[in-house]
Structure formats: C-alpha cells, structure tokens
Design an enzyme around this catalytic site. Structure first.
Site, PDB file in Angstrom:
ATOM      1  N   SER A   1      38.944  49.036  35.913  1.00 32.25           N
ATOM      2  CA  SER A   1      38.127  47.902  36.345  1.00 32.25           C
ATOM      3  C   SER A   1      36.643  48.183  36.146  1.00 32.25           C
ATOM      4  O   SER A   1      36.173  49.305  36.370  1.00 32.25           O
ATOM      5  CB  SER A   1      38.381  47.602  37.824  1.00 32.25           C
ATOM      6  OG  SER A   1      39.650  47.029  38.005  1.00 32.25           O
ATOM      7  N   GLY A   2      35.926  47.149  35.740  1.00 32.54           N
ATOM      8  CA  GLY A   2      34.485  47.289  35.531  1.00 32.54           C
ATOM      9  C   GLY A   2      34.115  47.811  34.173  1.00 32.54           C
ATOM     10  O   GLY A   2      32.957  47.751  33.776  1.00 32.54           O
TER      11      GLY A   2
ATOM     12  N   HIS B   1      33.994  43.634  42.120  1.00 34.09           N
ATOM     13  CA  HIS B   1      35.022  44.078  43.075  1.00 34.09           C
ATOM     14  C   HIS B   1      35.073  45.606  43.192  1.00 34.09           C
ATOM     15  O   HIS B   1      35.669  46.131  44.131  1.00 34.09           O
ATOM     16  CB  HIS B   1      36.400  43.505  42.702  1.00 34.09           C
ATOM     17  CG  HIS B   1      37.104  44.201  41.591  1.00 34.09           C
ATOM     18  ND1 HIS B   1      37.129  43.721  40.294  1.00 34.09           N
ATOM     19  CD2 HIS B   1      37.830  45.354  41.568  1.00 34.09           C
ATOM     20  CE1 HIS B   1      37.837  44.545  39.540  1.00 34.09           C
ATOM     21  NE2 HIS B   1      38.270  45.532  40.282  1.00 34.09           N
TER      22      HIS B   1
ATOM     23  N   ASP C   1      32.922  38.082  39.141  1.00 30.83           N
ATOM     24  CA  ASP C   1      33.268  39.494  39.264  1.00 30.83           C
ATOM     25  C   ASP C   1      32.455  40.356  38.288  1.00 30.83           C
ATOM     26  O   ASP C   1      32.988  41.006  37.397  1.00 30.83           O
ATOM     27  CB  ASP C   1      34.772  39.674  39.016  1.00 30.83           C
ATOM     28  CG  ASP C   1      35.260  41.058  39.411  1.00 30.83           C
ATOM     29  OD1 ASP C   1      34.529  41.755  40.150  1.00 30.83           O
ATOM     30  OD2 ASP C   1      36.366  41.439  38.983  1.00 30.83           O
TER      31      ASP C   1
END
Length: 807
Positions: A757-758, A619, A662
C-alpha cells in the site's frame, strides 16, 4: 419501374440508372481524400493484382486508386523514396502482409442507407442540381425542414429523411424529374455481429444523448484514447465498440450519464464469412471453436442461451458471430482467454483450460532468485536468430508489440507461421533472419524497429558494469545540508588539528559516538562525520589532549542535477505471473521508499517525487497523525536495509488530501541525497488519463503469499483496465470511482498485497517512468476478476504542487 411514396408525388416511371461511386471520397466529409483510407506504415501486400504508377504524393496515389478502371481498387501502396504508386485489387483481408521499410499501405474503409449523412453533395447521380428542401418549386416537397427537423434538411444537400434503401436523394431542379438519388459512397449505417467493425457516423445514444468526443476528457475522463486504439477508428464522437460490448456505445455529453449504447440497426446482408475456427488456443482464443465445456476449476459451463443460474448479456442474440453454441468455452468479448459462465451458483464465470496450438513446451513461470548488484544483460549471437531472451524495447525506447497481437500493426510473423522462431509474448526476435533481433512496436506510427540489444562477447555474455561516478553520486569533497551523509576522507579540523579515530578512547574517552553505537553513521577511521546531526556540520574528536572536539571545514555541495524517472540500473520489467512477481534488479526502481514505524518496521510503500517529498496512501497514516511516528528508508533493495546505500529520514510533516482521497504527502526532515540509488520519479500531466492498454509496473516488499523473493523488492507488470470494464458486475461492480484506476491481470496471479500500500504504479513514457497510481485497495490479493485499485495521481497534481510550494 412504378413506384409510390411521398417523395414521388404522382407515381411515375423512372428508367433504371447505373450506380457508380464518385472519384473523390472527400466530397462526403469535406476533408482530405486520405480520410477514406486506413493507413499502415511499413507494410506491403504479397502478389496482389496491381497497377503501377508514378505519383508525387499519397494524395495523388489515392486519386489513381479512385479512378482505377482496370479493376475495383481496394487499397494502394505508396513509397515516397521511389515515388511509386501501386493500386491494388486486394487488401489485408485477402492478401498476406509483410514488412517493408519506407512503404505505406492505404486500405479503403468499409463504408447503409445514409440516414445520418450530413455532407454537402447537392447534385444527383446524373449531375442535376438539387432543389432546396424549403422550396416549393419546381416540386412541392413532402419532406421539409419543418416536418423533419432532425433529418438535416439544410440548403439543397442530399439527404435520406425516409430511410430509403438506396441511400441519400433530393428533389431536383429539373421539372421533369421529381427526385433522384445522389452518387455518395455507401457508409456503413448498420452493424454486423456486435458492431465491432461499425464505422458509421451515428453520434447519439438510445435515449437521444449526444456522444462525447473520443479525444475529449470532458465531461467524462476515460482511457479510450484514439491514439491507443488506432484500429478501432475512435473518430469524432461516433458510436463505436472498442471493448467487446454487445453493440456500439459512446461516452455521453451528459455529466450524469457516463456512457450508453447507441441504436445501430443490424445489417440485413450477411456478415463476412468467419475464418475457420481453431480446436486449440492461439493468442487470446477469440477464434476457438472447440467443445471444451468445463472451467479450469472443474465447474460445468452454463449454456450461453440460458439465464440460470447467472443472468448475463453474453447471449447468442447479442453476439451472433461468436459461435456461442451449447455451453462451450468461448471468448466473445476480448478476454485474456476462453471462458464461460458456470453452473455453480457461487462462481459466476471462470476461464477454461484450452490446449495450446503451440507445440513448444510452455515457459517456466518460476520466480527469479535475487540477483547481485552487478547485472548481466542479455545479448545476441550472430544475427540473433537463436536469441530467446526477454528484451522487449527497441533502440529508440519503444515497447514491442506482442507477436500474437494484430494491433496496432497487422502482420504474418506469428508463432503459427514461424513455429521455430520463439515468437512468445513481445520479446525481441529475428524470425526472418534480418541482421539482428527486431520487433513490431506499440507506436501506431512506427511499424517496426531493431531492438536495444548488444552483441555477445566470446563467452556469450555482455556484462553491464556498475554505473560510473556521476553528478548524482555523493561528492566526497563536499557536504549536503548539515553533512550527515558525508563519507569523504577529510581527517583534520578547521583549525588544523588531526582527528582521533572514532573507535579509540585516547586521548579523549567517549562512550556514545562509536562504530558500535552508531553503525550507520560511517564512523570509519578518523574521518570527519556528523553522527548526531549537528546543524553546523561534520566534526571529530581531536588528537590534541587540550581540545576534545572541533568542527571540520568541508564546503557545501551545489544542488544535485538529475532526471526524474530514469534509473541508473536497467529494470527487469517483469510481466509474469508483489504476489508471484519477480525479484527486481537491485536499485532499478530508485524512487521506491519503505515507510516504517519509528522503530524501523516496514508496513507501507511510497514514492520519492522530489528530494524532500514522498507520495503515499493516506490509509498508511491511520495509526498516528504524529510525524515522529514514521521513518522513511530510501536506497534499499533488501527489506532488512543492510546496504550501505540506505538513507534514513525522519518525517517533518504529513499532509492528507483534504477531500479524503487515499493519497498523502510526507515532507522529509531533510532532503534525500540524490545518487545512483535514490532518484525521484516523474509525475504525470494534470488530469492525463491512461488508455486501456498501457503496461505498467508496481513494486513493493509486501506479502508474497509464499511465492519466493520474500525480503527483496519485487516487481510485476500488468495492464491498466479502463474503469468502464473494471466496474462491470463480474469484476468490481461499480466500486471504482473516477479518481481511481484499475490495473491487474483479470485472471489473477499477480497483484499488489498487504505491505505494498502507498507504493507506486509507474508507466514508461518515452524513456522515463511516470507515476500514474498510488496503491490503494483491492478485494483480496491476486484473485481472478479482482484487479487492484490505485489512486489516479494525475487528478491531484494541483494539490501536490500547492502543498509542496506552501511548505
């Protein structure tokens, strides 16, 4: 005694017989005699009634215990060094336990009616051989394999098809004795309380499904691994209750039914008497029996026996031993601390503020300020009795067990027993004035070890110097790839011409390649450099007016050697209250990368898993499918990326997981230079699953919600939460998929957030960090009962390898 029933045939008088246990428990399970005992290494009991023998092995000592005639032997101690065997009349339930090296404690398992007994005992308690269940002589049986196909009536083995209260029996081969009971140790086939201590062998669910083995990940992957829950007896596929459910359960062998409760009857005998309840908070407060009935947010508690306004299963009937009286705060299911359902319709349940039993002032949870690159390591003075630091690993790299925990090792070194020893969390301490600080370990096979701490110097400090030059550092005498990162001091061209200084305009005028126009290119003095990424390598302007520029002759470096997951700077391993985490020691998480826009703005994290590959969340790549839209920054601690250790790479390819998980891979335009500030993380084994107790760590430059440390890499540690628990209605209500995992503090306060995120969720495995999760999503940041959700990396190892090999 006059008896009636189908196995008796004609009523007959049988004389009363004494009941005694067999000498060898392994007849029941056809295994080792030690299977009937629970083993604890490095333990000793204080002053029990005992007999002392010589024994060559633990098995020989167990036989001494089985045959003890001076008292009922409940446990034995064995020391291999002295070949000493002590049979004991007490166990850890009744006697004090303390540490002793080279000793092993074995306690007899608490072992109904034997309805599920499937052993091979085939003699009665008087030694008479049993008649085969399929035979009609000398006695015509009422219980046959045809009539009772599920009762295990094979051969002539002792069984209990009619659920006789006295246990397994058989028809005998004695014409004068129709049947008799068998001498088999009593295994628990009923449960007290909620079955937390049930150790029977029922292995089917209420709907008749066969249970999946606890050590299996098929058909359902899970975190309830036997090695991570050694005190829960997760053996074979037997029903157990390791996580505070109302009754025992198991994962099923049906692919369409993940788990189900088991039909274990409640014991008719009273449960063991509970320990005296506390009026204050100790540990998780499972023994709190006070009368606080208001939550930490001021909501009144709902009565446990009520189903309004919130319907629930935490009832006095389901948890009969947890004193769910009135609406008092309790902890019936192993939460972090006492809680209750509330009378507020918008708040299902909340924790309660219970005063601590510890008289000491609670530790200040303030967030650390950023440190300098040179880290001051903790040390101890004298024998370390006064040490109050936060070291929590042993000399062999094992993580310390919390002093308030009795798992995996039971002990008496608690804050209550040693109020002045500073026994908080799992920090190394020396409560018994040993030679130096130590701790119990989280390894079930190693009870305790000394800690990995140095003795202080005269000033009370032990300074850790910056790491020495290693094979990981950039070699100044050679180049990697096209030498963009070369920072050596060669200042002559391949033809022997002296280089012109980059800041000079004589003899050759140049406006583009200057220290001002290229501040990150290392354009110092007149050293050979490659500011424009020339494929042929470093070059320079020359001092010869006839030759504007030439290449420099610098050899290629050999491929770098490194160990994945091993930082050159000791990480802080902050597990306090990312949002409200700690500022990391600089460069202690060298695999953390910053994913940025093409103009350098941070928006996501990622992890270096190979010199040329980065793992991140899919994402994070939604705004553009063009590799040119992204840049990867490595080797940084400050979000501003002003350190000289920073490396910047363009993205050559981006590949998202094809089934829309994801998770995504980024191929860098050229490999990162592996050095003390940039090192790849380790990847987990394919389909490996974490247990529900690992302490893992997340890092990132994301939103800190005003908790300080903004602009610096932050870290926090918290436990992985098994999906079965995370999917409960009060948590994430079934949203977490099998390819994801949960981690976080259930009471909130610490979490990943926007901008993280990530990034990686890593767990320490031996002495290396392994990436088990990619930060994916959550409901808010650091909210109570809403842990973070991470993509389970182990599910995608084949995909990761295939992408890297084919690109």
């Amino acid at each position: 005694t006059l008896q009636a029933g189908p196995k008796w045939g004609l009523a007959r008088v049988l004389s009363s017989l004494p009941f005694s246990l067999p000498s060898l428990f392994f007849l029941l399970v056809q295994g080792s005699i030690l299977d009937g005992y629970v083993r604890t290494e490095g333990a000793w009991l204080l002053n029990p009634m005992k007999q002392v023998y010589r024994a060559n092995s633990e098995e020989e000592c167990a036989e001494k215990c089985e045959n003890e005639d001076k008292f009922a032997c409940r446990a034995f101690l064995f020391t291999s060094k002295d070949q000493q065997c002590l049979t004991l009349t007490e166990n850890t339930k009744t006697a004090m336990i303390f540490r002793r090296a080279n000793a092993v404690l074995y306690e007899k398992r608490s072992i109904g009616k034997g309805v599920n007994y499937r052993g091979t005992e085939a003699k009665t308690q008087k030694g008479v051989r049993c008649q085969k269940w399929a035979d009609n002589a000398p006695h015509k049986p009422n219980y046959t394999p045809e009539k009772y196909p599920n009762a295990g009536l094979e051969e002539n083995y002792c069984r209990n098809p009619d659920k006789d209260e006295k246990g397994p029996w058989c028809y005998t081969t004695d014409p004068d004795t129709r049947f008799d009971y068998c001498n088999i140790p009593e295994c628990e086939e009923c449960m007290h309380c909620s079955g937390e201590n049930y150790r029977g062998v029922v292995a089917t669910t209420v709907s008749g499904l066969e249970c999946q083995r606890w050590d299996s990940q098929q058909p359902h992957s899970h975190g309830y691994l036997p090695e991570n829950f050694p005190e829960k007896d997760l053996k074979n596929n037997y029903c157990r209750n390791p996580d505070g459910e109302p009754r025992p359960w198991c994962f099923t062998t049906s692919p369409t039914k993940r788990w189900e409760y088991c039909d274990i009857p409640r014991c008719t005998t009273p449960p063991p008497p509970p320990a005296p309840g506390r009026q204050c908070l100790s540990g998780r407060g499972e023994d709190y029996r006070g009368t606080v009935s208001v939550t930490e947010y001021g909501n009144t508690c709902q009565h446990w026996s009520s189903q309004s306004p919130h319907r629930h299963a935490r009832t006095p009937e389901n948890y009969p031993c947890q004193s769910l009286d009135e609406n008092y705060c309790r902890n019936p299911d192993g939460e972090q601390r006492p809680w209750c359902y509330t009378t507020n319709t918008t708040a299902r349940w909340e924790y309660c503020n219970i005063p601590s039993c510890d008289s000491d002032k609670p530790e200040d949870p303030a967030v650390d300020e950023p440190e300098q690159a040179e880290v001051t390591e903790e040390c101890y003075q004298g024998n370390g009795v006064t040490y109050r630091g936060t070291a929590s690993f042993t000399v062999t790299g094992k993580k310390c067990q919390a002093w308030s925990s009795m798992s995996p090792h039971r002990h008496n070194k608690t804050a209550e027993n040693f109020p002045n020893a500073g026994l908080s969390q799992n920090y190394c301490r020396n409560p018994d004035a040993d030679s130096r600080p130590w701790c119990y370990t989280t390894d079930p096979s190693v009870r305790w070890e000394y800690c990995d701490l140095k003795k202080c110097d005269g000033q009370g400090l032990q300074t850790v110097p910056k790491p020495p030059q290693t094979t990981l550092e950039t070699n100044p005498d050679c180049i990697i790839e096209n030498g963009v990162d070369y920072r050596g001091t060669v200042a002559k061209t391949a033809r022997g011409r002296t280089c012109q200084e980059w800041s000079s305009q004589k003899p050759h005028s140049h406006d583009y390649f200057t220290p001002r126009t290229h501040p990150r290119a290392g354009l110092e003095k007149n050293y050979c450099r490659n500011p424009d990424g020339d494929v042929n390598g470093p070059w320079c302007y020359t001092t010869d007016p006839r030759k504007a520029w030439e290449y420099c002759d610098i050899p290629k470096c050999p491929p770098p050697q490194y160990e994945c997951g091993k930082s050159k700077f000791r990480p802080k391993l902050c597990a306090q209250r990312i949002v409200a985490g700690c500022v990391s020691h600089p460069h202690s998480w060298p695999w953390q990368i910053s994913l940025r826009t093409s103009y350098g703005m941070h928006f996501c994290g990622g992890t270096l898993i190979d010199p040329q590959w980065v793992l991140t969340a899919a994402h994070c790549l939604e705004k553009s499918s063009r590799p040119a839209a992204y840049k990867v920054y490595l080797g940084l601690h400050k979000e501003l990326a002003t350190e000289p250790s920073v490396q910047i790479r363009d993205v050559e390819k981006l590949i998202k997981e094809p089934r829309r998980a994801d998770i995504a891979l980024l191929k860098l335009s050229r490999p990162a230079v592996i050095n003390n500030h940039v090192i790849p993380v380790c990847l987990p084994k394919e389909n490996s699953v974490l247990g529900g107790r690992e302490e893992c760590y997340v890092t990132g430059w994301g939103d800190t919600r005003g908790t300080r440390g903004d602009g610096y890499l932050k870290e926090t540690g918290f436990p992985v939460i098994e999906n079965k628990i995370c999917n409960r209605p009060e948590f994430l209500n079934g949203r977490v998929k099998n390819h994801e995992l949960c981690a976080g503090n259930i009471h909130g306060g610490t979490d990943t957030c926007q901008g993280d995120s990530g990034g990686p969720l890593v767990c320490l495995d031996q002495d290396k960090f392994v990436q088990h999760g990619v930060t994916s999503w959550g409901l808010g940041c650091a909210q109570p009962m809403k842990p973070g959700v991470y993509v389970r990396v182990s599910n995608y190892i084949p995909w990761i390898k295939s992408v890297m090999e084919s690109n």
